[in-house]
Design a protein around this motif. Structure first.
Motif, PDB file in Angstrom:
ATOM      1  N   GLU A 140       0.830  -1.214   0.000  1.00  0.00           N
ATOM      2  CA  GLU A 140       0.000   0.000   0.000  1.00  0.00           C
ATOM      3  C   GLU A 140       0.863   1.264   0.000  1.00  0.00           C
ATOM      4  O   GLU A 140       0.515   2.260  -0.635  1.00  0.00           O
ATOM      5  N   THR A 186       1.898   1.772  -3.517  1.00  0.00           N
ATOM      6  CA  THR A 186       0.769   2.264  -4.322  1.00  0.00           C
ATOM      7  C   THR A 186       0.524   3.748  -4.055  1.00  0.00           C
ATOM      8  O   THR A 186       0.274   4.532  -4.976  1.00  0.00           O
ATOM      9  N   ASP A 229     -11.301   7.450 -11.974  1.00  0.00           N
ATOM     10  CA  ASP A 229     -12.348   6.588 -11.432  1.00  0.00           C
ATOM     11  C   ASP A 229     -13.220   5.970 -12.513  1.00  0.00           C
ATOM     12  O   ASP A 229     -14.128   5.191 -12.220  1.00  0.00           O
ATOM     13  N   LEU A 255     -11.969  -3.465 -13.141  1.00  0.00           N
ATOM     14  CA  LEU A 255     -11.121  -2.440 -12.536  1.00  0.00           C
ATOM     15  C   LEU A 255     -11.300  -1.080 -13.201  1.00  0.00           C
ATOM     16  O   LEU A 255     -11.402  -1.001 -14.434  1.00  0.00           O
ATOM     17  N   ARG A 275      -7.747   3.810 -11.959  1.00  0.00           N
ATOM     18  CA  ARG A 275      -6.890   3.914 -10.775  1.00  0.00           C
ATOM     19  C   ARG A 275      -6.501   2.532 -10.258  1.00  0.00           C
ATOM     20  O   ARG A 275      -5.340   2.272  -9.930  1.00  0.00           O
ATOM     21  N   GLN A 276      -7.468   1.627 -10.216  1.00  0.00           N
ATOM     22  CA  GLN A 276      -7.197   0.268  -9.731  1.00  0.00           C
ATOM     23  C   GLN A 276      -6.257  -0.496 -10.680  1.00  0.00           C
ATOM     24  O   GLN A 276      -5.399  -1.257 -10.249  1.00  0.00           O
ATOM     25  N   ALA A 311      -2.783   0.739 -10.176  1.00  0.00           N
ATOM     26  CA  ALA A 311      -2.245   0.172  -8.932  1.00  0.00           C
ATOM     27  C   ALA A 311      -1.827  -1.280  -9.152  1.00  0.00           C
ATOM     28  O   ALA A 311      -0.761  -1.713  -8.720  1.00  0.00           O
ATOM     29  N   ARG A 312      -2.678  -2.041  -9.863  1.00  0.00           N
ATOM     30  CA  ARG A 312      -2.395  -3.453 -10.097  1.00  0.00           C
ATOM     31  C   ARG A 312      -1.143  -3.648 -10.947  1.00  0.00           C
ATOM     32  O   ARG A 312      -0.387  -4.599 -10.769  1.00  0.00           O
TER      33      ARG A 312
END
Lengths: 442, 442
Positions: free
Chosen positions: B287, B290, B316, B347, B350-351, B354-355
């Motif tokens: 985290e 990230t 988003d 996803l 943003r996700q 991050a991934r």
């Protein structure tokens, strides 16, 4: 000459040594030609002698006749990168051809070597001289001499722009703001020329020296003009003090035409020092090496230099009629030097092979350390050299003898450094770090 | 599976680490990206862990956005040559493109690295995937995917012939008779193909491994066929055990068609291990990384992977419509992996950023050393891997943690070597030295 002229020494490394029969001599180890530790020992010997640099020649084909000499071995950039890791001071000069490479690759590899070595990279820029090389790159004929130099000029222009594509201050490494590089200081070069189109920027940050030291070794008319424009050090083959002085004066006088001062280019004639503790011992070593020569090998080399087939000719006979320099598409200046040496001294083939065995046209001098130091001092003082390209006839011993016996004399005479005073190869040669030509100044 | 299957580990080195925000983390040293000693420490850490090899990726352009990540740095062959001089056992795998190089240069440099390192060279063969690279080599468009693989096949054919152009026994070094090499055992290759004409022979004696280890990393249909024919190790990105098993079975089953046995190719999925002494600590580190991501950087990378311009889109929101894999001319398999990940897991941008931050599509796993070892063992035992391409999220710490805490568990379980048992990279991977295809046998 000003009194603060500095004296420079480069060690030209070559497998078992520069004499073509060195590998047969008991003081050499031809089986170590592909042993990194062997070259590591040579580089450390050069460093022990406080030499400016070590240098590797190169060709892009198996030259000559591997039946009778140690041909083949390491590629210069990989070998010098390895030596960068195990030396601290000595400069590392690699030969790379502009005819069979791409400027992006070459600029990048030298920038990488310069970072690896902390600023000790040098590039001996060659245009390559043989159809044997062309045939390893999809070509049947070799690019014509003048066109090779046209391409070389554009190649160097692209390379220097790539080295300037990152300003020194571009990496800001601001972790807090998340900014690694100020990308306003990293630029595309958008080069579009006759031979190359290269967008850039380079993917290497600007290196410690900015550019590697730019070295050149061709002494033809094209070669001298190229050197006057781009080179910072020149290796040259000169047989006599008078020839050396003429070349030195000629080349230095060309610099002004390119807006450069004479001290911006260092001239280093080659010398193959055959060292003995007495003059008789030196001469005996020279004769011992001559006696080990394989005549077929010498004829083969001579045939390549002169662009005539000499195979099968009697060794006691003289040279047949030769072409003119203008018809030579390989090394023009070496052709002329050898042809004139044979004519001037009335040498038969056997004598010519013996004369060329030690230095392939470079000057061979046999004597005591004191006599060798005298020669070097004379050429330096009399305006024929800023230093020398040392080509030991046999290795590793010939370099050890030079470092242990000749260098201390030069040091005692106040000619040569006793410690390294700078960190980079440019420091050693007393040359400035180039300004960034693409940087925008406020 | 036979019980004597061996487990292999490669350390994929990358400046501050594989997480795209690693350089902002306090445990990294982004200012050392051009410091040889930094990479020397990494290679020695890998060697302390008895890893098979270290590996460097490569690109021939300044990729991505250097504003927000440590881009640029050493060229792989020069860096690995330097590391060869300061390591003893660990293999050294460099990425070199077949699209923008000449086989004579590439074959020669790898032969040189193999000699320098005493038989530890490996070549990750890539065809290059971007128009940014083409534009550094005089081309406006990038060569089409299938044609790049055609060229790659011919390139490898030429390179292997050049490596075979000297028989092992060619250097006889008979000083008495004056014979360095038996030139009947040094041969021109006279290659004339669609992309290359190369006469040979190489100007490097046959190297300790004969050929460097041949590695490949493309997982497209063209890539898998190329790997089945030529590769001895494959790096691949697989997100789940099931996907890994499918890929493993598929690729291994293709070998028979080229007359090869399954064990002649080792499959090494990438994994980015985020290591904590507790699971909570590992997740906290993940985290933390990230939170350090720069969204513009992630969007830029994602745009390149998916060949769509995502700049300015709301983080988003979800991905816009994507092209089909057949229309992708870059890394086809990575495109499909990312597109499917976004769709399958629903996803938003943003996700997804991050991934992808940790492994650029490679699997990221956060856990304790024990949990990571369990994962590696499971994939190995269940037929998804012969070993792993370890991509530490941050360097040097992430590699140190792996070597100090995960490797000992693998050793205790009898999965991984506790000492090097061979000398060469091929020895480490349990692969034979190739026979010389050009040698004439009586």
């Amino acid at each position: 000459m000003t009194t603060d002229r500095r004296f420079h020494l480069n060690a030209f490394l070559m497998n078992a040594g520069h004499h073509d029969a060195a590998w047969r001599h008991p003081r050499t180890s031809p089986e170590r030609a592909t042993d990194l530790r062997y070259f590591q020992e040579l580089a450390r010997t050069a460093e022990r002698g406080k030499l400016d640099s070590v240098f590797l020649a190169d060709g892009l084909a198996l030259w000559g006749n591997a039946r009778h000499n140690v041909l083949g071995g390491f590629e210069p950039l990989t070998l010098l990168s390895a030596l960068a890791a195990v030396t601290e001071h000595v400069g590392l000069i690699a030969t790379v051809s502009t005819t069979f490479n791409e400027p992006f690759h070459t600029a990048r590899k030298f920038a990488s070597l310069d970072h690896l070595s902390g600023g000790r990279a040098g590039w001996n820029i060659v245009t390559s001289g043989s159809v044997d090389e062309a045939r390893n790159f999809g070509q049947d004929e070799h690019l014509e001499h003048r066109l090779r130099y046209d391409r070389a000029r554009e190649f160097v222009d692209v390379a220097t722009k790539l080295w300037d594509s990152w300003e020194d201050e571009a990496p800001v490494i601001d972790r807090e703001r998340g900014v690694y590089a100020d990308t306003d200081k990293v630029r595309a070069i958008d080069h579009e020329g006759e031979y190359f189109r290269v967008r850039g920027p380079l993917n290497v940050q600007r290196s410690p020296q900015g550019y590697p030291l730019l070295v050149q070794a061709g002494s033809s008319e094209d070669g001298k003009e190229f050197a006057a424009q781009h080179a910072e050090a020149v290796f040259t083959a000169q047989q006599t003090l008078a020839d050396g002085q003429t070349f030195y004066k000629d080349l230095k006088s060309r610099l002004a035409g390119h807006g450069r001062a004479p001290q911006e280019l260092k001239i280093l004639p080659g010398i193959c020092p055959v060292i003995g503790s007495t003059e008789a011992e030196a001469r005996a070593l020279e004769e011992e090496l001559t006696a080990l020569q394989v005549p077929e090998y010498g004829l083969h080399q001579l045939s390549k230099m002169l662009d005539v087939d000499l195979s099968g000719l009697p060794l006691d006979g003289t040279l047949p009629d030769l072409p003119e320099e203008r018809d030579i598409n390989g090394n023009k200046s070496r052709f002329t030097l050898v042809a004139e040496m044979a004519r001037r001294d009335g040498l038969n083939l056997r004598q010519l092979i013996a004369r060329l065995g030690g230095g392939r046209g470079h000057r061979v001098f046999a004597g005591t350390p004191e006599q060798i130091a005298d020669q070097l001092e004379e050429w330096f003082t009399e305006g024929a050299a800023d230093g020398f390209n040392i080509m030991p006839p046999h290795l590793p011993g010939g370099l050890e003898d030079f470092v242990d016996h000749v260098v201390p004399i030069l040091q005692r005479r106040g000619l040569f450094r006793t410690e390294y005073t700078g960190r980079t190869l440019r420091d050693h040669y007393g040359l400035p770090r180039p300004a960034n030509r693409l940087a925008v100044h406020a």
